[in-house]
Design an enzyme around this catalytic site. Sequence first.
Site, PDB file in Angstrom:
ATOM      1  N   ASP A 294      -1.800  35.393  42.316  1.00 41.54           N
ATOM      2  CA  ASP A 294      -3.179  35.795  42.081  1.00 41.54           C
ATOM      3  C   ASP A 294      -3.282  37.294  41.844  1.00 41.54           C
ATOM      4  OD1 ASP A 294      -5.892  34.646  41.928  1.00 41.54           O
ATOM      5  OD2 ASP A 294      -6.333  36.065  43.541  1.00 41.54           O
TER       6      ASP A 294
ATOM      7  N   THR B 223     -16.919  32.687  28.673  1.00 39.61           N
ATOM      8  CA  THR B 223     -15.861  33.036  29.627  1.00 39.61           C
ATOM      9  C   THR B 223     -15.430  31.848  30.470  1.00 39.61           C
ATOM     10  OG1 THR B 223     -15.177  34.776  31.167  1.00 39.61           O
ATOM     11  CG2 THR B 223     -17.341  33.746  31.565  1.00 39.61           C
TER      12      THR B 223
END
Length: 510
Positions: free
Chosen positions: A374, A500
Amino acid sequence: MRIPSLSLPLALGLVGTAAAYPHPEQGSDLRRGSDNKAKADAVKEAFQHAWDGYVKYAFPHDELHPVSNGYGDSRNGWGASAVDALSTAIVMGNKDAVSKILDHIMTIDFSKTRDEVSLFETTIRYLGGMLSGYDLLKGPAANLAPSSDHVDALLAQSKNLGDVLKYAFNTPSGVPYNNLNIGSKSHDGSSTNGLAVTGTLVLEWTRLSDLTGDDEYAKLSQKAQSYLINPQPSSGQPFPGLVGSNINISNGHFTDGAVSWNGGDDSFYEYLIKMYVYDPKRFESYKDRWILAAESTIKHLTSHPKNRPELTWLASYYNGQYDLSSQHLTCFDGGSFILGGTVLDRQDFIDFGLELVNGCEATYNQTLTRIGPDSWGWDPKKVPNDQKEFFEKAGYYINSGSYDLRPEVIESFYYAYRVTGNEIYRDWAWNAFKAINATCRTDSGFAAVSSVNTSGGGSKYDNQESFLYAEVMKYAYLVHAEDSPWQVQKGNKNTFVFNTEAHPIRVAHT
């Protein structure tokens, strides 16, 4: 590796285990086409697996809990996973899922929820999902619509949602509040709003105006955007086109000059070039701002780890200091540069975007699961003692090793393939999908995992974000699917542009 279907092992057998830099397969175009169809079908199977689990255990709630087979309502209980899955079900031709989702959308009352509403998340997931469904079902996917009433309801519900949310913009500057209590038409009292949260509304709200003929929605979002396009004070723009992270709601001024393409800032830059794709006449100034930001990014934020100088990532900057770290969220950046480069006929932007794509792929091929972390860093002064050997080999160390079902790396692989036609990006997307399927799949869906550099991914988190359907499955599928009107095209030939959340929005005047 648990593979419960017949279609998946067939496709998985086409490519060996994930390699650091796989070479395109050899053979005839016919063989390649057959392979890609099998891979696309394997992704469709994974989507169906996750959809069936959601329908069985969680529908019409917001998300499936894929470990306990429960459900959650983190997005106001309106059925976020269903709405987010709509455009992917459409492009996959999944008529049964499309019909079930459309039936559900007709029943949603967007004026009622017990929880705080995020203007940003609600816009990109719900509003974007419904507008995309409308554009697709009114256009190239009209054959999937069960009735015209179902399709018309998508636009009607989009307008209903816009009307519920629009009071957020009722501020002295027009910069909206993000965290809303729609029952009392109040907010959380914040004095600032974030760059991405403010700057990632304009595509959906402008499309809503264009479809309804009511320009109020476009005007609201574009006024908020105007403060980001013309930043004040000068300290809020440390480099041309690159702006700070927070905006004062009362006057629209930037409150800092912290610059990055990371989460919280990311999709503002994404939408600048995408608004130009949406309508180059109305949004030429947005394109100009994106060019400034892109050129400044190349000049001021480009960074390479000293022990692996062939890798390129984007650093962050604040008050004269650089932070040598990045995020999975940031890995949309390669795709953004590639899209901007092909639309503007700027090979330098395409080339830089491909460098960023290579850097993000490198975070995937070095871990035990073949999934990238991440967040990671490459500052040699900050390497954790227990990661020194890994750092020397990989060029980065892991800050947060979780994988939260994020799509951004596969997203950039998709743009790289669509613009260059180089099969290696398909192979990389396939390797990523295989790794996700092997590591995150449960009996009912897909779970986030705690540690990508641990065999098996460590522990599984009992939540399946709705963007698994909207983004991960869509990009993994489309990169192998046949050409279609909603696919990204080279140059100025796009008839759709992705929001997005990866919902395809029909560009203006097509």
